[in-house]
Design an enzyme around this catalytic site. Structure first.
Site: not given
Length: 342
Positions: A39, A218
């Site tokens: 991420d 997402e």
């Protein structure tokens, strides 16, 4: 003696030339960070003139990492470890762990740069998003003491409050927050950057698509180029080789989003043993129309489902380019990475 000095001078010159040549040809390689990280959030700091990556610390079963790490670089190739920038059990009053998917924004306030670090953590009754503040890109960051997003938008019946992104419109100076797993939401931030304007919260989930193209899962990410707002997001599960990046555009920072005709930005290349490249951030080199995409992929040695591919990820970087009409060219994921910036 003169001959010796001459030889030393020639040798020094050759070494200098060799070093310059090596630097000119130096590539980052991918992954760019040692160990397991995921991420990645990339930022250029006008205070330090360096680039920073903030990451989820990976390699922990069940995505159970409890802190975030920070790295910095002068040229996008050599990344220096700057330490933990936020440890949730230690530095917050409400988050026990599951330190996932950070975002950061540098903002000039009253003549001074401030750094706002957004993150998600576990409250004990679900995921929520918080914020911490610092005077330098590496901290120390001070958390405000409570979540700033701890519920789904009105009308949204499922999904988690994770995968936060922050974007400041270069034209208006207004800042916006985006988030959501299972849905995408956005809202304008208040001037203090520490809370959202509740009345501006809007569901922005791109409609339609499939796991083969652009079905939203997402990791929203927003940037602006030539007056157009670009929205990138991740498709499929983070442990799937098919995990990939899709995009759409809008004329407004809070949508609605028009999905691109060719929506896939980045996807796996099994022939190169590159799997699951997604959950990205985007970097523009200041003053240039030069762009990079920073993302994570599954470590090829953990691709089998019983080996935990979803939490054995590594951070990579590649160039991102645009067509003349503003559409994003599909990014080819590489092991070579990018050249050192001059």
């Amino acid at each position: 003696m003169k001959k010796l000095r001459l030889r030393h001078g020639v040798l020094a010159g050759l070494l200098a030339f060799s070093c310059l040549t090596t630097m000119a040809q130096r590539w980052s390689g991918s992954p760019i960070l040692a160990g397991f990280h995921a991420d990645p959030e990339v930022m250029y700091s006008h205070l330090t003139n360096r680039y920073y990556i903030y990451s989820t610390t990976d390699g922990v079963p069940g995505w159970g990492g409890s802190y975030y790490t920070c790295f910095s670089s002068a040229d996008l190739t050599f990344w220096q470890y700057e330490g933990q920038c936020l440890n949730l059990p230690r530095d917050t009053r409400w988050a026990s762990g599951n330190a996932w998917a950070p975002a950061i924004e540098e903002k000039l306030i009253d003549g001074k740069y401030r750094y706002f670090f957004y993150f998600s953590g576990e409250t004990g009754h679900g995921k929520a998003i918080g914020v911490a503040v610092a005077d330098t890109p590496v901290g120390p960051f001070k958390e405000v003491g409570h979540p700033i997003v701890d519920k789904r938008p009105e009308g949204q019946k499922n999904g988690q409050q994770i995968d936060v992104d922050v974007f400041t419109d270069p034209e208006t100076g207004k800042s916006y927050l985006y988030w959501g797993n299972g849905y995408m939401a956005g809202a304008e931030l208040n001037d203090d950057m520490l809370s959202i304007k509740e009345e501006t919260v809007v569901r922005m989930t791109p409609r339609g698509g499939s796991l083969q193209d652009y079905a939203y899962r997402e990791a929203p990410y927003v940037f602006k180029r030539n007056g157009l707002y670009y929205f990138l997001w991740s498709v499929d599960d983070t442990g799937s080789p098919n995990y990939h990046v899709a995009y759409g555009t809008s004329t407004s920072p809070l949508g609605p989003i028009t999905v691109a005709e060719q929506p896939i930005v980045l996807i796996q290349d099994p022939a190169q043993e590159i799997y699951g490249p997604a959950h990205n951030s985007v970097l523009q080199i200041p003053g240039r129309d030069e762009w990079y995409i920073v993302y994570h992929r599954i470590n090829k040695n953990f691709i089998d489902r019983d080996q935990g591919p979803g939490f054995h990820r590594e951070v990579c970087i590649d160039r991102m380019e645009f067509n003349a009409d503003g559409t994003i060219r599909p990014v080819v994921p590489t092991h070579r990475g990018v050249k050192a910036l001059k």
